[in-house]
Design a protein around this motif. Structure first.
Motif, PDB file in Angstrom:
ATOM      1  N   SER A  12       0.822  -1.215   0.000  1.00  0.00           N
ATOM      2  CA  SER A  12       0.000   0.000   0.000  1.00  0.00           C
ATOM      3  C   SER A  12       0.851   1.259   0.000  1.00  0.00           C
ATOM      4  O   SER A  12       0.443   2.282  -0.547  1.00  0.00           O
ATOM      5  CB  SER A  12      -0.923   0.019   1.223  1.00  0.00           C
ATOM      6  N   TRP A  13       2.029   1.214   0.602  1.00  0.00           N
ATOM      7  CA  TRP A  13       2.912   2.380   0.676  1.00  0.00           C
ATOM      8  C   TRP A  13       3.266   2.885  -0.728  1.00  0.00           C
ATOM      9  O   TRP A  13       3.585   4.050  -0.877  1.00  0.00           O
ATOM     10  CB  TRP A  13       4.185   2.047   1.423  1.00  0.00           C
ATOM     11  N   GLY A  14       3.216   2.031  -1.728  1.00  0.00           N
ATOM     12  CA  GLY A  14       3.539   2.443  -3.087  1.00  0.00           C
ATOM     13  C   GLY A  14       2.368   2.427  -4.045  1.00  0.00           C
ATOM     14  O   GLY A  14       2.535   2.599  -5.249  1.00  0.00           O
ATOM     15  N   GLN A  15       1.178   2.214  -3.528  1.00  0.00           N
ATOM     16  CA  GLN A  15      -0.008   2.141  -4.384  1.00  0.00           C
ATOM     17  C   GLN A  15      -0.575   3.540  -4.633  1.00  0.00           C
ATOM     18  O   GLN A  15      -0.489   4.427  -3.785  1.00  0.00           O
ATOM     19  CB  GLN A  15      -1.091   1.262  -3.744  1.00  0.00           C
ATOM     20  N   THR A  16      -1.206   3.704  -5.776  1.00  0.00           N
ATOM     21  CA  THR A  16      -1.774   4.992  -6.174  1.00  0.00           C
ATOM     22  C   THR A  16      -2.787   5.506  -5.163  1.00  0.00           C
ATOM     23  O   THR A  16      -2.817   6.704  -4.869  1.00  0.00           O
ATOM     24  CB  THR A  16      -2.424   4.859  -7.567  1.00  0.00           C
ATOM     25  N   PHE A  17      -3.611   4.634  -4.596  1.00  0.00           N
ATOM     26  CA  PHE A  17      -4.645   5.107  -3.673  1.00  0.00           C
ATOM     27  C   PHE A  17      -4.049   5.823  -2.475  1.00  0.00           C
ATOM     28  O   PHE A  17      -4.639   6.760  -1.942  1.00  0.00           O
ATOM     29  CB  PHE A  17      -5.578   3.965  -3.225  1.00  0.00           C
ATOM     30  N   LEU A  18      -2.860   5.418  -2.022  1.00  0.00           N
ATOM     31  CA  LEU A  18      -2.228   6.065  -0.876  1.00  0.00           C
ATOM     32  C   LEU A  18      -1.431   7.296  -1.326  1.00  0.00           C
ATOM     33  O   LEU A  18      -1.541   8.368  -0.723  1.00  0.00           O
ATOM     34  CB  LEU A  18      -1.315   5.090  -0.133  1.00  0.00           C
ATOM     35  N   LEU A  19      -0.672   7.149  -2.385  1.00  0.00           N
ATOM     36  CA  LEU A  19       0.161   8.259  -2.849  1.00  0.00           C
ATOM     37  C   LEU A  19      -0.680   9.449  -3.308  1.00  0.00           C
ATOM     38  O   LEU A  19      -0.271  10.599  -3.150  1.00  0.00           O
ATOM     39  CB  LEU A  19       1.088   7.784  -3.965  1.00  0.00           C
ATOM     40  N   SER A  20      -1.842   9.183  -3.856  1.00  0.00           N
ATOM     41  CA  SER A  20      -2.683  10.279  -4.355  1.00  0.00           C
ATOM     42  C   SER A  20      -3.157  11.196  -3.234  1.00  0.00           C
ATOM     43  O   SER A  20      -3.473  12.364  -3.478  1.00  0.00           O
ATOM     44  CB  SER A  20      -3.876   9.721  -5.130  1.00  0.00           C
ATOM     45  N   ILE A  21      -3.202  10.707  -2.010  1.00  0.00           N
ATOM     46  CA  ILE A  21      -3.574  11.547  -0.869  1.00  0.00           C
ATOM     47  C   ILE A  21      -2.588  12.707  -0.725  1.00  0.00           C
ATOM     48  O   ILE A  21      -2.965  13.818  -0.348  1.00  0.00           O
ATOM     49  CB  ILE A  21      -3.623  10.703   0.428  1.00  0.00           C
ATOM     50  N   PHE A  22      -1.327  12.457  -1.076  1.00  0.00           N
ATOM     51  CA  PHE A  22      -0.282  13.451  -0.872  1.00  0.00           C
ATOM     52  C   PHE A  22      -0.067  14.362  -2.079  1.00  0.00           C
ATOM     53  O   PHE A  22       0.665  15.342  -1.976  1.00  0.00           O
ATOM     54  CB  PHE A  22       1.031  12.747  -0.514  1.00  0.00           C
ATOM     55  N   GLN A  23      -0.679  14.052  -3.186  1.00  0.00           N
ATOM     56  CA  GLN A  23      -0.464  14.841  -4.400  1.00  0.00           C
ATOM     57  C   GLN A  23      -0.713  16.335  -4.191  1.00  0.00           C
ATOM     58  O   GLN A  23       0.131  17.148  -4.585  1.00  0.00           O
ATOM     59  CB  GLN A  23      -1.314  14.301  -5.543  1.00  0.00           C
ATOM     60  N   PRO A  24      -1.819  16.741  -3.580  1.00  0.00           N
ATOM     61  CA  PRO A  24      -2.019  18.191  -3.386  1.00  0.00           C
ATOM     62  C   PRO A  24      -0.932  18.834  -2.517  1.00  0.00           C
ATOM     63  O   PRO A  24      -0.510  19.952  -2.771  1.00  0.00           O
ATOM     64  CB  PRO A  24      -3.382  18.294  -2.705  1.00  0.00           C
ATOM     65  N   TYR A  25      -0.470  18.109  -1.513  1.00  0.00           N
ATOM     66  CA  TYR A  25       0.586  18.636  -0.646  1.00  0.00           C
ATOM     67  C   TYR A  25       1.886  18.809  -1.429  1.00  0.00           C
ATOM     68  O   TYR A  25       2.570  19.818  -1.278  1.00  0.00           O
ATOM     69  CB  TYR A  25       0.817  17.704   0.552  1.00  0.00           C
ATOM     70  N   TRP A  26       2.235  17.794  -2.215  1.00  0.00           N
ATOM     71  CA  TRP A  26       3.464  17.879  -3.001  1.00  0.00           C
ATOM     72  C   TRP A  26       3.376  18.996  -4.031  1.00  0.00           C
ATOM     73  O   TRP A  26       4.337  19.738  -4.223  1.00  0.00           O
ATOM     74  CB  TRP A  26       3.752  16.548  -3.694  1.00  0.00           C
ATOM     75  N   MET A  27       2.245  19.093  -4.690  1.00  0.00           N
ATOM     76  CA  MET A  27       2.086  20.134  -5.708  1.00  0.00           C
ATOM     77  C   MET A  27       2.219  21.526  -5.086  1.00  0.00           C
ATOM     78  O   MET A  27       2.891  22.403  -5.640  1.00  0.00           O
ATOM     79  CB  MET A  27       0.750  19.976  -6.432  1.00  0.00           C
ATOM     80  N   ARG A  28       1.621  21.727  -3.932  1.00  0.00           N
ATOM     81  CA  ARG A  28       1.694  23.020  -3.254  1.00  0.00           C
ATOM     82  C   ARG A  28       3.112  23.278  -2.734  1.00  0.00           C
ATOM     83  O   ARG A  28       3.665  24.353  -2.949  1.00  0.00           O
ATOM     84  CB  ARG A  28       0.678  23.072  -2.121  1.00  0.00           C
ATOM     85  N   SER A  29       3.711  22.303  -2.072  1.00  0.00           N
ATOM     86  CA  SER A  29       5.040  22.485  -1.481  1.00  0.00           C
ATOM     87  C   SER A  29       6.127  22.703  -2.522  1.00  0.00           C
ATOM     88  O   SER A  29       7.056  23.475  -2.296  1.00  0.00           O
ATOM     89  CB  SER A  29       5.417  21.272  -0.627  1.00  0.00           C
ATOM     90  N   LEU A  30       6.022  21.994  -3.628  1.00  0.00           N
ATOM     91  CA  LEU A  30       7.062  22.054  -4.651  1.00  0.00           C
ATOM     92  C   LEU A  30       6.688  22.950  -5.830  1.00  0.00           C
ATOM     93  O   LEU A  30       7.424  23.017  -6.811  1.00  0.00           O
ATOM     94  CB  LEU A  30       7.380  20.635  -5.139  1.00  0.00           C
ATOM     95  N   ARG A  31       5.519  23.581  -5.743  1.00  0.00           N
ATOM     96  CA  ARG A  31       5.014  24.476  -6.796  1.00  0.00           C
ATOM     97  C   ARG A  31       4.959  23.766  -8.151  1.00  0.00           C
ATOM     98  O   ARG A  31       5.485  24.249  -9.152  1.00  0.00           O
ATOM     99  CB  ARG A  31       5.865  25.740  -6.869  1.00  0.00           C
ATOM    100  N   LEU A  32       4.302  22.624  -8.143  1.00  0.00           N
ATOM    101  CA  LEU A  32       4.154  21.830  -9.367  1.00  0.00           C
ATOM    102  C   LEU A  32       2.752  22.013  -9.929  1.00  0.00           C
ATOM    103  O   LEU A  32       1.784  22.096  -9.165  1.00  0.00           O
ATOM    104  CB  LEU A  32       4.380  20.342  -9.072  1.00  0.00           C
ATOM    105  N   ASP A  33       2.632  22.023 -11.236  1.00  0.00           N
ATOM    106  CA  ASP A  33       1.305  22.007 -11.840  1.00  0.00           C
ATOM    107  C   ASP A  33       0.897  20.549 -12.076  1.00  0.00           C
ATOM    108  O   ASP A  33       1.699  19.627 -11.889  1.00  0.00           O
ATOM    109  CB  ASP A  33       1.262  22.828 -13.134  1.00  0.00           C
ATOM    110  N   ALA A  34      -0.340  20.356 -12.481  1.00  0.00           N
ATOM    111  CA  ALA A  34      -0.858  18.993 -12.653  1.00  0.00           C
ATOM    112  C   ALA A  34      -0.064  18.223 -13.707  1.00  0.00           C
ATOM    113  O   ALA A  34       0.195  17.027 -13.540  1.00  0.00           O
ATOM    114  CB  ALA A  34      -2.335  19.045 -13.030  1.00  0.00           C
ATOM    115  N   GLY A  35       0.328  18.884 -14.769  1.00  0.00           N
ATOM    116  CA  GLY A  35       1.099  18.214 -15.813  1.00  0.00           C
ATOM    117  C   GLY A  35       2.453  17.734 -15.318  1.00  0.00           C
ATOM    118  O   GLY A  35       2.867  16.605 -15.599  1.00  0.00           O
ATOM    119  N   SER A  36       3.145  18.578 -14.572  1.00  0.00           N
ATOM    120  CA  SER A  36       4.452  18.194 -14.025  1.00  0.00           C
ATOM    121  C   SER A  36       4.323  17.030 -13.051  1.00  0.00           C
ATOM    122  O   SER A  36       5.118  16.093 -13.064  1.00  0.00           O
ATOM    123  CB  SER A  36       5.108  19.383 -13.321  1.00  0.00           C
ATOM    124  N   MET A  37       3.291  17.096 -12.224  1.00  0.00           N
ATOM    125  CA  MET A  37       3.060  16.004 -11.268  1.00  0.00           C
ATOM    126  C   MET A  37       2.783  14.705 -12.009  1.00  0.00           C
ATOM    127  O   MET A  37       3.300  13.642 -11.647  1.00  0.00           O
ATOM    128  CB  MET A  37       1.880  16.364 -10.347  1.00  0.00           C
TER     129      MET A  37
END
Length: 185
Positions: A12-37
């Motif tokens: 689960s640590w590497g599954q999309t369902f878990l990692l997707s929870i962090f996507q908004p945090y990573w995008m905000r913290s690293l200033r990434l757009d959806a395409g870059s992510m």
């Protein structure tokens, strides 16, 4: 079976369902757009797909304890790295490691050993080990989301790393030590 179930759950640590929870945090913290992510995540996923056939050959020859320990150490280290990421490059490396050791190797350690250890009831053993997938999907999003909201996403990854180091590794080694001979023996 407990050993096998543990590894399928740990995937689960590497599954999309878990990692997707962090996507908004990573995008905000690293200033990434959806395409870059998407490029970073897709690239990490493609890279592990290319590496898994080699890793599968290694897994076929490795002892369950060695393969399990290496897999969980990798998963723990990349969980800790994820807590510390500060750039898109580090995120790409972290996602590669989480996908490779989580979704890739951890799931395979669980299912391969279920097939290896159970001859007459192989299908049942694999099915029971595979329960780690829905258990992770049912339990972890609630816990991880609550942790990320209350403690922050970095602290949550430190907790996930600690669960691997202090929980999964000792438990896997203890369960492997109790492994009986296969049914045909």
């Amino acid at each position: 079976l407990g050993f096998c179930l543990l590894f399928v759950f740990a995937s689960s640590w590497g599954q999309t369902f878990l990692l997707s929870i962090f996507q908004p945090y990573w995008m905000r913290s690293l200033r990434l757009d959806a395409g870059s992510m998407g490029v970073i995540y897709g690239g990490a996923t493609l890279a592990i797909g290319l590496l898994l056939p080699w890793a599968g050959r290694w897994l076929d020859r490795a002892s369950p304890v060695a393969a399990g320990t290496i897999t969980l150490l990798g998963l723990t280290c990349f969980s800790a790295l994820t807590a510390m990421i500060g750039s898109a490059t580090w995120l790409a490396l972290a996602l590669f490691g989480l996908r490779f050791f989580g979704q890739g190797l951890s799931a395979n350690v669980g299912t391969v050993n279920a097939a290896r250890w159970f001859h007459h009831n192989r299908g049942k053993a694999i099915s029971l080990a595979a329960l780690g997938f829905p258990i992770g999907e049912a339990v972890l999003p609630i816990i991880v989301t609550g942790s990320a909201v209350t403690l922050g996403w970095r602290a949550t990854w430190w907790i996930l790393a600690a669960v691997g180091a202090l929980g999964f590794i000792p438990l896997a080694r203890a369960l492997a030590a109790r492994h009986p001979q296969s049914e045909s023996d």
